[in-house]
Design a protein around this motif. Structure first.
Motif, short mmCIF file in Angstrom:
data_model
loop_
_atom_site.label_atom_id
_atom_site.label_comp_id
_atom_site.label_asym_id
_atom_site.label_seq_id
_atom_site.Cartn_x
_atom_site.Cartn_y
_atom_site.Cartn_z
N PHE A 266 20.17 8.62 -4.93
CA PHE A 266 18.84 9.08 -5.33
C PHE A 266 18.15 7.91 -6.02
O PHE A 266 18.69 7.33 -6.96
CB PHE A 266 18.94 10.27 -6.28
N ARG A 267 16.95 7.54 -5.55
CA ARG A 267 16.27 6.36 -6.06
C ARG A 267 14.84 6.70 -6.47
O ARG A 267 14.11 7.37 -5.73
CB ARG A 267 16.24 5.26 -4.99
N LEU A 268 14.46 6.21 -7.63
CA LEU A 268 13.09 6.28 -8.11
C LEU A 268 12.59 4.84 -8.17
O LEU A 268 13.01 4.06 -9.02
CB LEU A 268 13.05 6.93 -9.50
N LEU A 269 11.70 4.48 -7.24
CA LEU A 269 11.28 3.09 -7.05
C LEU A 269 9.79 2.94 -7.31
O LEU A 269 8.95 3.46 -6.56
CB LEU A 269 11.60 2.64 -5.62
N TYR A 270 9.46 2.23 -8.37
CA TYR A 270 8.06 1.94 -8.69
C TYR A 270 7.58 0.81 -7.80
O TYR A 270 8.27 -0.19 -7.59
CB TYR A 270 7.94 1.54 -10.17
N GLN A 271 6.37 0.94 -7.26
CA GLN A 271 5.77 -0.09 -6.42
C GLN A 271 4.55 -0.68 -7.11
O GLN A 271 3.60 0.03 -7.44
CB GLN A 271 5.38 0.50 -5.06
N ASP A 272 4.59 -2.00 -7.32
CA ASP A 272 3.50 -2.70 -8.00
C ASP A 272 2.47 -3.13 -6.96
O ASP A 272 2.51 -4.23 -6.41
CB ASP A 272 4.05 -3.91 -8.75
N GLU A 273 1.53 -2.24 -6.70
CA GLU A 273 0.53 -2.49 -5.66
C GLU A 273 -0.40 -3.64 -6.03
O GLU A 273 -0.86 -4.38 -5.15
CB GLU A 273 -0.27 -1.21 -5.39
N TYR A 391 -3.67 3.52 -4.69
CA TYR A 391 -4.10 2.39 -5.51
C TYR A 391 -5.62 2.19 -5.44
O TYR A 391 -6.24 2.28 -4.39
CB TYR A 391 -3.39 1.13 -5.03
N ASP A 392 -6.19 1.92 -6.60
CA ASP A 392 -7.62 1.60 -6.72
C ASP A 392 -7.70 0.29 -7.49
O ASP A 392 -7.20 0.18 -8.61
CB ASP A 392 -8.35 2.72 -7.47
N ARG A 393 -8.32 -0.71 -6.90
CA ARG A 393 -8.37 -2.03 -7.55
C ARG A 393 -9.06 -1.99 -8.91
O ARG A 393 -8.84 -2.87 -9.74
CB ARG A 393 -9.09 -3.02 -6.64
N ALA A 394 -9.87 -0.96 -9.14
CA ALA A 394 -10.59 -0.86 -10.41
C ALA A 394 -9.80 -0.08 -11.46
O ALA A 394 -10.27 0.07 -12.58
CB ALA A 394 -11.95 -0.19 -10.18
N LYS A 396 -6.99 1.14 -14.31
CA LYS A 396 -6.35 0.51 -15.46
C LYS A 396 -4.87 0.27 -15.15
O LYS A 396 -4.26 1.02 -14.38
CB LYS A 396 -6.49 1.41 -16.69
N PRO A 397 -4.25 -0.74 -15.76
CA PRO A 397 -2.83 -1.01 -15.53
C PRO A 397 -1.97 0.15 -16.04
O PRO A 397 -2.37 0.92 -16.91
CB PRO A 397 -2.58 -2.29 -16.35
N GLY A 398 -0.76 0.22 -15.48
CA GLY A 398 0.23 1.17 -15.99
C GLY A 398 0.34 2.47 -15.23
O GLY A 398 1.17 3.32 -15.58
N ILE A 399 -0.46 2.67 -14.19
CA ILE A 399 -0.38 3.90 -13.41
C ILE A 399 0.91 3.89 -12.58
O ILE A 399 1.23 2.89 -11.92
CB ILE A 399 -1.62 4.07 -12.51
#
Length: 508
Positions: A266-273, A391-394, A396-399
């Motif tokens: 089971f994997r929870l993988l954050y993707q830094d878009e 993802y929205d380029r506008a 805020k960081p941390g989503i």
């Protein structure tokens, strides 16, 4: 191998043999607080007879091919299994199972993190802390309080809440509180592009190449037609015992408790878009779309580079997204269902050796280390889906966004662990490497924080007959949680709910 008349479909959990294609999912992790109450919870889930309760979904076809309101599946960590059946029984299961089958499961994801590349920001010390953790107390360092993982599949968000409430209502109350408590959950909802809901973050269409499992009903042409899936599929089939544990397998043996079950990561993988988009725009010599295609091995719409190297081609249709090879050696017959360019890509001029889909499934390229059977031994069933907003380029960081789910195989060492360690994370993927493409890691994941090889921080790909190098490759995927799970058969779940094990198979 077992044939379809011998497969006990009502004893195998459904998600092992087919994807449900339910759009709204909740992945939940529970901690056992009272063993007897937890056993009753498991017994009710196995039998499905508790008033208003839910039951574990098996692999039998749905009546009239109509989807039910929900599907539910269950897995146990080693610490959870040990709590329910006891240390002596756990040791007995281990003694009567191959080292490859049981040792890594018992070791667990936390202890195995270094081998899997889960270091730096991806280290276990940082797991479960990026949204979804329920208790006020922080997770323990070894994850020993994480015992049961349940996945609830529903057709609507409203049903997700309805059946989650019903699930919690099944838990036995004790004088000290609920027998099991949820400690983590993550919801998944579809990402839709051009009317297609199979997309994931980074913008790629997903779920295109699940293994063809040998001689199961879901791979029969008639059943595929009823399910609205093309029957034009001649990819090599993978034996059933790669995904459902069997006592007739040739290269492993397993205790009777494990039969008709399987293992999973089971994997929870954050993707830094944001990082990913910065990288694909960093090379001004090619378009960001071509860069993204070279990194993945497919164009965003799913068209493989080996089939259409220069552009997306939606006209090719489904067979070409699955039925293709990389090398087409003379003694292997090219797929008649591969459309477009069918020439060999042995030198990785169309699809780089480093590309994600080539590394995860090298298909007919037998020069890849450990691949002498069209990747048959190492195939993985993926039951994973996206979480978090597009993802929205506008923004805020941390989503938080990424991929969450299960990577299923009967032998973790042959499948999930092998592919992750030797094909995704390490250099020297192909031997000999006949091209200048020396990118040593899967570029979708990127190099680990403690990686010291300068070659792994460069992504190289072919363009117009020459190789172009893009520096500053970084890590785009972070592990935010991981568990090794045993997904029992229904009869196995009933034994677990009683705290006992069946006798081991007697071998003459």
């Amino acid at each position: 191998m077992s044939n379809s008349s011998q497969i006990e479909m009502n004893d195998i959990q459904g998600l092992i043999l087919r994807g449900y294609n339910f759009p709204h999912i909740r992945y939940i992790i529970f901690s056992i607080k009272n063993t007897d109450g937890a056993k009753q919870f498991c017994a009710d889930l196995a039998s499905g007879t508790a008033p208003g309760g839910l039951s574990i979904t098996n692999a039998e076809p749905w009546e009239n091919m109509e989807k039910p309101d929900y599907c539910l599946n269950i897995g146990f960590t080693y610490s959870g299994l040990e709590k329910l059946i006891g240390t002596a029984n756990s040791n007995a299961v281990e003694r009567h199972s191959s080292r490859e089958v049981f040792k890594s499961f018992k070791k667990g994801a936390v202890e195995d993190a270094g081998q899997m590349g889960d270091t730096g920001e991806s280290a276990p010390a940082n797991w479960w802390k990026n949204g979804g953790w329920i208790p006020k107390e922080v997770p323990t360092a070894n994850g020993s309080e994480l015992h049961i993982q349940l996945t609830l599949f529903t057709l609507t968000p409203e049903n997700r809440e309805k059946y989650y409430a019903a699930l919690l209502g099944m838990i036995t109350e004790t004088p000290s509180g609920p027998a099991v408590i949820p400690v983590y959950y993550q919801d998944s909802d579809p990402i839709t592009v051009d009317g297609n809901s199979d997309y994931v973050h980074f913008g790629y269409r997903d779920s295109l190449s699940q293994p063809r499992i040998d001689d199961i009903i879901w791979e029969k042409p008639k059943m595929r037609k009823l399910m609205g899936i093309s029957s034009i599929d001649d990819r090599p089939k993978v034996p059933l015992d790669r995904f459902v544990i069997s006592q007739k397998a040739k290269d492993y043996y397993a205790h009777t408790l494990l039969v008709n079950g399987t293992f999973s990561a089971f994997r929870l993988l954050y993707q830094d878009e944001a990082k990913f988009n910065t990288f694909i725009h960093s090379n001004t010599e090619i378009s960001p779309e071509l860069m993204a295609a070279k990194m993945c091995g497919r164009w965003r719409d799913g068209t493989p580079l080996v089939v259409s190297p220069d552009k997306e081609d939606k006209s090719l249709g489904e067979p070409s997204t699955k039925n293709f090879n990389f090398t087409n050696f003379n003694y292997l017959t090219p797929s008649p269902n591969q459309q477009g360019d069918q020439s060999s890509d042995e030198l990785a001029l169309k699809c780089p050796y480093a590309a994600h889909i080539r590394r995860a499934n090298p298909r007919d390229d037998i020069n890849v280390k450990g691949n002498d059977d069209n990747a048959e031994t190492h195939r993985i069933v993926r039951r994973a889906s996206p979480y978090g907003p597009v993802y929205d380029r506008a923004e805020k960081p941390g989503i938080q966004r990424g991929l969450v789910g299960l990577f299923i195989g009967a032998v973790l060492d042959f499948q999930f662990r092998f592919v992750t360690r030797l094909w995704l994370e390490q250099g020297g993927f192909r031997n000999p490497d006949a091209s200048p493409n020396y990118s040593g890691v899967d570029p979708i994941f990127g190099p680990q924080a403690d990686d010291t090889s300068p070659d792994n921080f460069v992504f190289a790909y072919n363009e117009n007959g020459t190789y172009t190098e893009t520096p500053n490759l970084t890590r785009f995927v972070r592990t935010d949680g991981s568990l090794y799970l045993f997904l029992p058969g229904i009869s196995g779940l009933k034994y677990i709910s009683q705290g006992i094990i069946p006798p081991p198979l007697t071998v003459n």
